[in-house]
Design a protein around this motif. Structure first.
Motif, PDB file in Angstrom:
ATOM      1  N   VAL A  89     -12.618   2.159 -20.208  1.00  0.00           N
ATOM      2  CA  VAL A  89     -12.351   2.583 -18.083  1.00  0.00           C
ATOM      3  C   VAL A  89     -11.404   3.313 -18.317  1.00  0.00           C
ATOM      4  O   VAL A  89     -11.109   4.560 -17.448  1.00  0.00           O
ATOM      5  N   GLN A  90      -9.906   3.639 -19.723  1.00  0.00           N
ATOM      6  CA  GLN A  90      -9.304   4.437 -20.255  1.00  0.00           C
ATOM      7  C   GLN A  90     -10.144   5.813 -20.177  1.00  0.00           C
ATOM      8  O   GLN A  90      -9.411   7.278 -19.739  1.00  0.00           O
ATOM      9  N   ARG A  91     -11.138   5.725 -20.357  1.00  0.00           N
ATOM     10  CA  ARG A  91     -12.105   7.194 -21.144  1.00  0.00           C
ATOM     11  C   ARG A  91     -12.308   8.159 -19.536  1.00  0.00           C
ATOM     12  O   ARG A  91     -13.150   8.720 -19.433  1.00  0.00           O
ATOM     13  N   LEU A  92     -12.230   6.927 -18.418  1.00  0.00           N
ATOM     14  CA  LEU A  92     -13.095   8.035 -17.096  1.00  0.00           C
ATOM     15  C   LEU A  92     -11.781   8.320 -16.472  1.00  0.00           C
ATOM     16  O   LEU A  92     -11.174   8.835 -16.636  1.00  0.00           O
ATOM     17  N   SER A  93     -12.177   9.651 -15.603  1.00  0.00           N
ATOM     18  CA  SER A  93     -11.463  10.777 -14.910  1.00  0.00           C
ATOM     19  C   SER A  93     -10.313   9.915 -14.599  1.00  0.00           C
ATOM     20  O   SER A  93     -10.950   9.001 -13.234  1.00  0.00           O
ATOM     21  N   PRO A  94      -9.291  10.875 -14.367  1.00  0.00           N
ATOM     22  CA  PRO A  94      -8.125  10.269 -13.583  1.00  0.00           C
ATOM     23  C   PRO A  94      -8.599   9.890 -12.235  1.00  0.00           C
ATOM     24  O   PRO A  94      -7.885   8.237 -11.740  1.00  0.00           O
ATOM     25  N   LYS A  95      -9.006  10.004 -11.401  1.00  0.00           N
ATOM     26  CA  LYS A  95      -9.481  10.188  -9.960  1.00  0.00           C
ATOM     27  C   LYS A  95     -10.682   8.434  -9.774  1.00  0.00           C
ATOM     28  O   LYS A  95      -9.942   7.257  -9.183  1.00  0.00           O
ATOM     29  N   LEU A  96     -12.050   8.186 -10.598  1.00  0.00           N
ATOM     30  CA  LEU A  96     -12.390   7.479 -11.027  1.00  0.00           C
ATOM     31  C   LEU A  96     -11.304   5.772 -11.121  1.00  0.00           C
ATOM     32  O   LEU A  96     -11.513   5.178 -11.082  1.00  0.00           O
ATOM     33  N   ARG A  97     -10.520   6.649 -12.282  1.00  0.00           N
ATOM     34  CA  ARG A  97     -10.130   5.347 -13.062  1.00  0.00           C
ATOM     35  C   ARG A  97      -8.768   4.593 -11.908  1.00  0.00           C
ATOM     36  O   ARG A  97      -8.794   3.206 -11.967  1.00  0.00           O
ATOM     37  N   GLU A  98      -8.880   5.529 -11.052  1.00  0.00           N
ATOM     38  CA  GLU A  98      -7.619   5.236  -9.804  1.00  0.00           C
ATOM     39  C   GLU A  98      -7.954   4.586  -9.197  1.00  0.00           C
ATOM     40  O   GLU A  98      -7.949   2.971  -8.463  1.00  0.00           O
ATOM     41  N   ALA A  99      -9.257   4.881  -8.794  1.00  0.00           N
ATOM     42  CA  ALA A  99     -10.597   3.902  -7.460  1.00  0.00           C
ATOM     43  C   ALA A  99     -10.585   2.984  -7.998  1.00  0.00           C
ATOM     44  O   ALA A  99     -10.717   1.357  -7.610  1.00  0.00           O
ATOM     45  N   THR A 142       0.696  -1.273  -0.107  1.00  0.00           N
ATOM     46  CA  THR A 142      -0.355  -0.040  -0.140  1.00  0.00           C
ATOM     47  C   THR A 142       0.682   1.338  -0.722  1.00  0.00           C
ATOM     48  O   THR A 142       0.362   2.520  -0.587  1.00  0.00           O
ATOM     49  N   TRP A 143       1.951   1.428   0.613  1.00  0.00           N
ATOM     50  CA  TRP A 143       2.216   2.088   1.003  1.00  0.00           C
ATOM     51  C   TRP A 143       3.896   3.087  -0.544  1.00  0.00           C
ATOM     52  O   TRP A 143       3.506   4.031  -0.987  1.00  0.00           O
ATOM     53  N   LEU A 144       3.861   1.593  -0.940  1.00  0.00           N
ATOM     54  CA  LEU A 144       4.785   1.489  -2.417  1.00  0.00           C
ATOM     55  C   LEU A 144       3.983   1.964  -3.530  1.00  0.00           C
ATOM     56  O   LEU A 144       3.951   3.176  -4.581  1.00  0.00           O
ATOM     57  N   PHE A 145       2.708   1.619  -3.701  1.00  0.00           N
ATOM     58  CA  PHE A 145       1.668   2.062  -4.397  1.00  0.00           C
ATOM     59  C   PHE A 145       1.414   3.399  -4.292  1.00  0.00           C
ATOM     60  O   PHE A 145       0.641   4.844  -5.065  1.00  0.00           O
ATOM     61  N   THR A 146       1.558   4.297  -2.336  1.00  0.00           N
ATOM     62  CA  THR A 146       1.100   5.112  -2.771  1.00  0.00           C
ATOM     63  C   THR A 146       1.744   6.062  -3.069  1.00  0.00           C
ATOM     64  O   THR A 146       1.683   7.321  -4.124  1.00  0.00           O
ATOM     65  N   ILE A 147       3.251   5.723  -3.498  1.00  0.00           N
ATOM     66  CA  ILE A 147       4.547   6.372  -3.648  1.00  0.00           C
ATOM     67  C   ILE A 147       4.046   6.398  -5.139  1.00  0.00           C
ATOM     68  O   ILE A 147       3.829   7.679  -6.140  1.00  0.00           O
ATOM     69  N   ILE A 200      -4.089   5.443  -0.700  1.00  0.00           N
ATOM     70  CA  ILE A 200      -3.730   5.662  -1.557  1.00  0.00           C
ATOM     71  C   ILE A 200      -3.842   6.981  -2.555  1.00  0.00           C
ATOM     72  O   ILE A 200      -2.886   8.156  -3.426  1.00  0.00           O
ATOM     73  N   ALA A 201      -5.485   7.277  -2.107  1.00  0.00           N
ATOM     74  CA  ALA A 201      -5.623   7.688  -3.021  1.00  0.00           C
ATOM     75  C   ALA A 201      -5.664   9.777  -2.226  1.00  0.00           C
ATOM     76  O   ALA A 201      -5.994  10.432  -2.896  1.00  0.00           O
ATOM     77  N   HIS A 202      -5.412   9.220  -1.190  1.00  0.00           N
ATOM     78  CA  HIS A 202      -5.326  10.249  -0.230  1.00  0.00           C
ATOM     79  C   HIS A 202      -7.077  10.975  -0.489  1.00  0.00           C
ATOM     80  O   HIS A 202      -6.937  12.425  -0.633  1.00  0.00           O
ATOM     81  N   CYS A 203      -7.571   9.958   0.250  1.00  0.00           N
ATOM     82  CA  CYS A 203      -8.742  11.238   0.223  1.00  0.00           C
ATOM     83  C   CYS A 203      -9.417  10.022   1.364  1.00  0.00           C
ATOM     84  O   CYS A 203      -9.531   9.322   1.817  1.00  0.00           O
ATOM     85  N   PRO A 204     -10.955  10.546   1.723  1.00  0.00           N
ATOM     86  CA  PRO A 204     -11.724  10.070   2.564  1.00  0.00           C
ATOM     87  C   PRO A 204     -12.217   8.794   2.340  1.00  0.00           C
ATOM     88  O   PRO A 204     -12.400   8.491   1.416  1.00  0.00           O
ATOM     89  N   LEU A 205     -12.521   7.984   3.376  1.00  0.00           N
ATOM     90  CA  LEU A 205     -12.507   6.642   3.307  1.00  0.00           C
ATOM     91  C   LEU A 205     -14.618   6.657   2.570  1.00  0.00           C
ATOM     92  O   LEU A 205     -14.943   5.830   1.592  1.00  0.00           O
ATOM     93  N   THR A 206     -15.415   7.667   2.714  1.00  0.00           N
ATOM     94  CA  THR A 206     -16.393   7.426   1.497  1.00  0.00           C
ATOM     95  C   THR A 206     -16.318   8.205   0.151  1.00  0.00           C
ATOM     96  O   THR A 206     -17.150   7.903  -0.725  1.00  0.00           O
ATOM     97  N   THR A 207     -15.373   9.039   0.218  1.00  0.00           N
ATOM     98  CA  THR A 207     -15.166   8.635  -1.306  1.00  0.00           C
ATOM     99  C   THR A 207     -14.489   7.960  -1.939  1.00  0.00           C
ATOM    100  O   THR A 207     -14.576   7.963  -3.173  1.00  0.00           O
ATOM    101  N   ALA A 208     -13.733   6.851  -1.206  1.00  0.00           N
ATOM    102  CA  ALA A 208     -13.282   6.033  -1.831  1.00  0.00           C
ATOM    103  C   ALA A 208     -14.204   5.179  -2.396  1.00  0.00           C
ATOM    104  O   ALA A 208     -14.179   4.985  -3.962  1.00  0.00           O
ATOM    105  N   GLN A 209     -15.248   5.094  -0.991  1.00  0.00           N
ATOM    106  CA  GLN A 209     -16.907   4.284  -2.032  1.00  0.00           C
ATOM    107  C   GLN A 209     -17.151   4.795  -3.708  1.00  0.00           C
ATOM    108  O   GLN A 209     -18.032   3.944  -4.328  1.00  0.00           O
ATOM    109  N   SER A 210     -17.442   5.906  -2.691  1.00  0.00           N
ATOM    110  CA  SER A 210     -18.111   6.665  -4.121  1.00  0.00           C
ATOM    111  C   SER A 210     -17.691   6.864  -5.207  1.00  0.00           C
ATOM    112  O   SER A 210     -18.044   6.802  -6.393  1.00  0.00           O
ATOM    113  N   ARG A 211     -16.377   6.843  -5.275  1.00  0.00           N
ATOM    114  CA  ARG A 211     -15.707   6.851  -6.527  1.00  0.00           C
ATOM    115  C   ARG A 211     -15.984   5.287  -6.750  1.00  0.00           C
ATOM    116  O   ARG A 211     -15.721   5.700  -8.434  1.00  0.00           O
ATOM    117  N   VAL A 212     -16.056   4.704  -6.535  1.00  0.00           N
ATOM    118  CA  VAL A 212     -15.637   3.126  -6.924  1.00  0.00           C
ATOM    119  C   VAL A 212     -17.129   2.743  -7.641  1.00  0.00           C
ATOM    120  O   VAL A 212     -17.236   2.260  -8.983  1.00  0.00           O
TER     121      VAL A 212
END
Lengths: 242, 194
Positions: B131-141, B72-77, B158-170
């Motif tokens: 998938v590649q057409r999604l916005s970077p944030k959505l693609r990442e999640a 997780t740490w490596l992927f965050t970087i 990894i995405a530096h965002c709140p938990l609920t934001t990660a959920q809603s992005r997916v």
């Protein structure tokens, strides 16, 4: 009363396990009695599984090239952190140099311009240790004061450039006058150098700022600062020589 | 596995370069896949991953095992550098005619179904384009969740965002994808999953 069907958002949250326990319980209760929602949920689960499968298969086809190996980075790993120690060493020297320059400025050596430049040079020297602290990787938000101080010092360095534009104009006038012995030619050359220096200042400030932000804590950022301070130092010392 | 990784980290901290190499080889492919999926440019992805590994190995003392796994740490970087790379990239220049033609075609309402029998390879490629057409944030999640099978907590780190934001992005990424898929895709997936 007949309970309403699950909304697409609820089904989406259900298949992604992002519902609260209470919502999940309510949805599951509804699903036990509603075949329509059950079918819908089943379809969404299949779609999600299909998408997951396709993405996983696609990503697994991505393979790194032969050139991407450990040997390519091993050189960078060798010096465990000499850059930092060098930076700290430089910072120590620059503090001493700053104090000396400040003391010299009180002694008023050379002409007025040279003496006036010395406190600015001392100021440039003091920016180095602050920069070192503010860009250290372990800094946290509690040390916001240091970060702010660093930003102020960087702004100071940029403003110092304005004084140096004046110095460049002065030095180019002196230099041209030395060779041509003509006031008007010297004035024209100095005006032209003023314009060039001003353009250079704008480019340097924007370029430096952009690079420092993009490469914070990077050794290249440190190299750029070192080069910037060196150039500033040379310009500030020019009136002493010319 | 985690214990082995921690042991390797300790060895690297003590200067054992072979431990660093093992760490590198363990995560190189996955880090590259993640980076390449996000950037869609193998050359940039390679640079990013090499840079991320260099940073991670040089700053191994900053890694806190109690906070996150090494992966997780490596992927965050890695993701952080991917985003920097994306930011640095200048927007592509299009001619007005090209732009007009593109705007006529887009957005594609629904991805068409390949003619005749559903070819899983074709479906895979078409889906990847979406998938590649999604916005970077959505693609990442989406990639982190669907491919990496990371938890929402890990995605938020990894995405530096709140938990609920990660959920809603997916959820949003999935929603955007499914809206572009023809209903027949479901049938295709059903056949495939059987």
């Amino acid at each position: 009363m007949k309970k309403p069907h699950l909304t697409p958002q609820e089904i989406n949250a259900h298949i992604h396990n992002t519902t609260t326990d209470a919502d999940r319980e309510r949805m599951d209760q509804h699903l036990r009695h509603c075949s329509l929602c059950r079918a819908q949920l089943q379809a969404e689960q299949t779609l999600k599984a299909g998408i997951t499968n396709a993405i996983q298969r696609q990503v697994e086809t991505i393979q790194p090239s032969q050139s991407m190996n450990f040997e390519a980075i091993v050189e960078k790993l060798e010096p465990r952190s000499p850059q930092l120690s060098l930076q700290h060493k430089f910072s120590g020297v620059s503090i001493i140099a700053g104090i000396l320059l400040l003391a010299l400025s009180f002694m008023r050596i050379g002409d007025n311009i040279s003496s006036d430049s010395l406190p600015f040079l001392a100021y440039a020297c003091f920016t180095l240790p602050i920069y070192t602290v503010s860009t250290s990787r372990n800094i946290n938000t509690k040390q916001i004061g240091i970060i702010l101080l660093s930003i102020l010092l960087c702004l100071g360095i940029a403003l110092l450039g304005l004084y140096e534009i004046y110095l460049i104009q002065l030095v180019s006038y002196r230099l041209t006058y030395f060779f041509s012995n003509d006031h008007w030619i010297s004035a024209a050359v100095s005006s032209f150098s003023l314009m060039l220096a001003a353009c250079g200042w704008v480019i340097a400030v924007i370029g430096n700022l952009d690079f420092q932000i993009a490469h914070r804590s990077d050794k290249n950022a440190w190299r750029l600062l070192r080069a910037t301070l060196l150039v500033e130092g040379v310009i500030l010392l020019l009136p002493l020589i010319i | 596995m985690q214990d082995e990784i921690l042991h390797l980290i300790e060895r690297w901290k003590n200067g054992d370069q072979r431990a660093a190499e093992t760490l590198y080889m363990t995560y190189r492919d996955d880090a590259f896949r993640l980076s390449c999926s996000f950037l869609n440019e193998p050359q940039s992805a390679e640079e990013v991953v090499q840079d991320a590994f260099t940073y991670a190995l040089m700053n191994i003392h900053n890694y806190k095992p109690e906070k996150a796994s090494f992966k997780t740490w490596l992927f965050t970087i890695t993701m952080s550098r991917c985003k920097d790379q994306l930011r640095r990239k200048r927007p592509p220049l299009y001619s007005l005619v090209e732009w007009f033609e593109r705007s006529q075609k887009e957005p594609i309402d629904q991805a068409p179904l390949p003619e005749g029998a559903l070819n899983s390879k074709e479906m895979q490629t078409m889906l990847w384009e979406l998938v590649q057409r999604l916005s970077p944030k959505l693609r990442e999640a989406l990639i982190l969740r669907y491919w990496g099978e990371f938890t929402y907590q890990e995605i938020s780190e990894i995405a530096h965002c709140p938990l609920t934001t990660a959920q809603s992005r997916v959820r949003l990424a999935y929603d955007k994808l499914r809206k572009q898929l023809h209903p027949g895709w479901l049938e295709g997936f059903q056949k495939e999953l059987l």
